[in-house]
Design a protein around this motif. Sequence first.
Motif, PDB file in Angstrom:
ATOM      1  N   UNK A  25      32.907  43.068  32.760  1.00 49.43           N
ATOM      2  CA  UNK A  25      33.751  42.273  33.655  1.00 49.43           C
ATOM      3  C   UNK A  25      35.180  42.803  33.675  1.00 49.43           C
ATOM      4  N   UNK A  26      35.679  43.219  32.519  1.00 47.45           N
ATOM      5  CA  UNK A  26      37.021  43.790  32.457  1.00 47.45           C
ATOM      6  C   UNK A  26      37.078  45.081  33.274  1.00 47.45           C
ATOM      7  N   UNK A  27      36.052  45.917  33.143  1.00 48.26           N
ATOM      8  CA  UNK A  27      36.012  47.170  33.906  1.00 48.26           C
ATOM      9  C   UNK A  27      35.900  46.897  35.400  1.00 48.26           C
ATOM     10  N   UNK A  28      35.151  45.859  35.757  1.00 54.18           N
ATOM     11  CA  UNK A  28      35.042  45.463  37.150  1.00 54.18           C
ATOM     12  C   UNK A  28      36.407  45.022  37.678  1.00 54.18           C
ATOM     13  N   UNK A  29      37.145  44.274  36.858  1.00 54.91           N
ATOM     14  CA  UNK A  29      38.498  43.866  37.229  1.00 54.91           C
ATOM     15  C   UNK A  29      39.414  45.064  37.391  1.00 54.91           C
ATOM     16  N   UNK A  30      39.300  46.040  36.487  1.00 51.93           N
ATOM     17  CA  UNK A  30      40.122  47.247  36.580  1.00 51.93           C
ATOM     18  C   UNK A  30      39.807  48.019  37.851  1.00 51.93           C
ATOM     19  N   UNK A  56      48.481  42.253  38.870  1.00 50.60           N
ATOM     20  CA  UNK A  56      48.231  43.433  38.042  1.00 50.60           C
ATOM     21  C   UNK A  56      48.652  44.713  38.762  1.00 50.60           C
ATOM     22  N   UNK A  57      48.501  44.742  40.070  1.00 46.23           N
ATOM     23  CA  UNK A  57      48.897  45.920  40.838  1.00 46.23           C
ATOM     24  C   UNK A  57      50.410  46.127  40.808  1.00 46.23           C
ATOM     25  N   UNK A  58      51.154  45.053  40.614  1.00 41.63           N
ATOM     26  CA  UNK A  58      52.610  45.143  40.587  1.00 41.63           C
ATOM     27  C   UNK A  58      53.139  45.606  39.233  1.00 41.63           C
ATOM     28  N   UNK A  59      52.366  45.414  38.182  1.00 44.92           N
ATOM     29  CA  UNK A  59      52.821  45.721  36.824  1.00 44.92           C
ATOM     30  C   UNK A  59      52.748  47.222  36.579  1.00 44.92           C
ATOM     31  N   UNK A  62      52.486  50.000  30.782  1.00 47.84           N
ATOM     32  CA  UNK A  62      51.102  50.233  30.371  1.00 47.84           C
ATOM     33  C   UNK A  62      50.524  49.049  29.591  1.00 47.84           C
ATOM     34  N   UNK A  63      51.231  48.568  28.585  1.00 47.58           N
ATOM     35  CA  UNK A  63      50.728  47.479  27.755  1.00 47.58           C
ATOM     36  C   UNK A  63      50.535  46.201  28.558  1.00 47.58           C
ATOM     37  N   UNK A  64      51.503  45.886  29.387  1.00 49.94           N
ATOM     38  CA  UNK A  64      51.410  44.677  30.209  1.00 49.94           C
ATOM     39  C   UNK A  64      50.266  44.806  31.214  1.00 49.94           C
ATOM     40  N   UNK A  65      50.093  46.002  31.762  1.00 48.13           N
ATOM     41  CA  UNK A  65      49.008  46.251  32.716  1.00 48.13           C
ATOM     42  C   UNK A  65      47.651  46.047  32.029  1.00 48.13           C
ATOM     43  N   UNK A  66      47.529  46.569  30.818  1.00 46.97           N
ATOM     44  CA  UNK A  66      46.289  46.433  30.059  1.00 46.97           C
ATOM     45  C   UNK A  66      45.986  44.964  29.763  1.00 46.97           C
ATOM     46  N   UNK A  67      47.016  44.206  29.375  1.00 51.14           N
ATOM     47  CA  UNK A  67      46.836  42.775  29.101  1.00 51.14           C
ATOM     48  C   UNK A  67      46.428  42.024  30.371  1.00 51.14           C
ATOM     49  N   UNK A  68      47.019  42.380  31.493  1.00 58.56           N
ATOM     50  CA  UNK A  68      46.685  41.715  32.755  1.00 58.56           C
ATOM     51  C   UNK A  68      45.246  42.022  33.162  1.00 58.56           C
ATOM     52  N   UNK A  69      44.790  43.250  32.921  1.00 60.57           N
ATOM     53  CA  UNK A  69      43.399  43.604  33.224  1.00 60.57           C
ATOM     54  C   UNK A  69      42.459  42.796  32.326  1.00 60.57           C
TER      55      UNK A  69
END
Length: 178
Positions: A25-30, A56-59, A62-69
């Motif tokens: 599901x996380x990979x699907x979100x990514x 997530x597209x706005x972030x 890297x760390x924040x993007x990963x947490x949002x995903x």
Amino acid sequence: MQEEDFTESTSRPSKTKKKEAMHELRDLGAELVELSVGQLKKIKLPEEIYDAVRECQKITAHGAHRRQVAYLGKLMRNVDDEPIRAGLALLRGESSAEVARIHRLERMRQRLIDDEGALPELLALWPGLDMQQLRQLRRNALKEQEGNKPPKSFRAIFQLLQEQDGKPAPEAAETDDE
């Protein structure tokens, strides 16, 4: 007695299986995050998922993007992921229906190039089709083929047919208004 205990433990998913499902599901979100806004709208995501994807597209960090995903994957646990997977497959052209539609359009284009008699058939199929534009594109495509030039008009014919095929039929549009 030990056999009964063994069968009961296999009836529910193991911790590993649960983690694999969460990672999927996380990979699907990514994968959703990588899409454009227009592509996202074609999938028709639930509002909360769409908002999380756009955020997530706005972030950029890297760390924040990963947490949002990861958060997006968590949100996706609460929704049915099959329509999302089907929408992604359709966008990627993996859907058998989409592949068949594209092949049908390619055959129509080739029939049009081979014989101008296919124009009335196309007009019957799509009444809103611009016949003058299609005739001009056909003439240009034939000239391009003769002169061994890049197939610009050949591609334009396909794009025109694809646009027409994507539009709802006039009868369907009238029934939606009622």
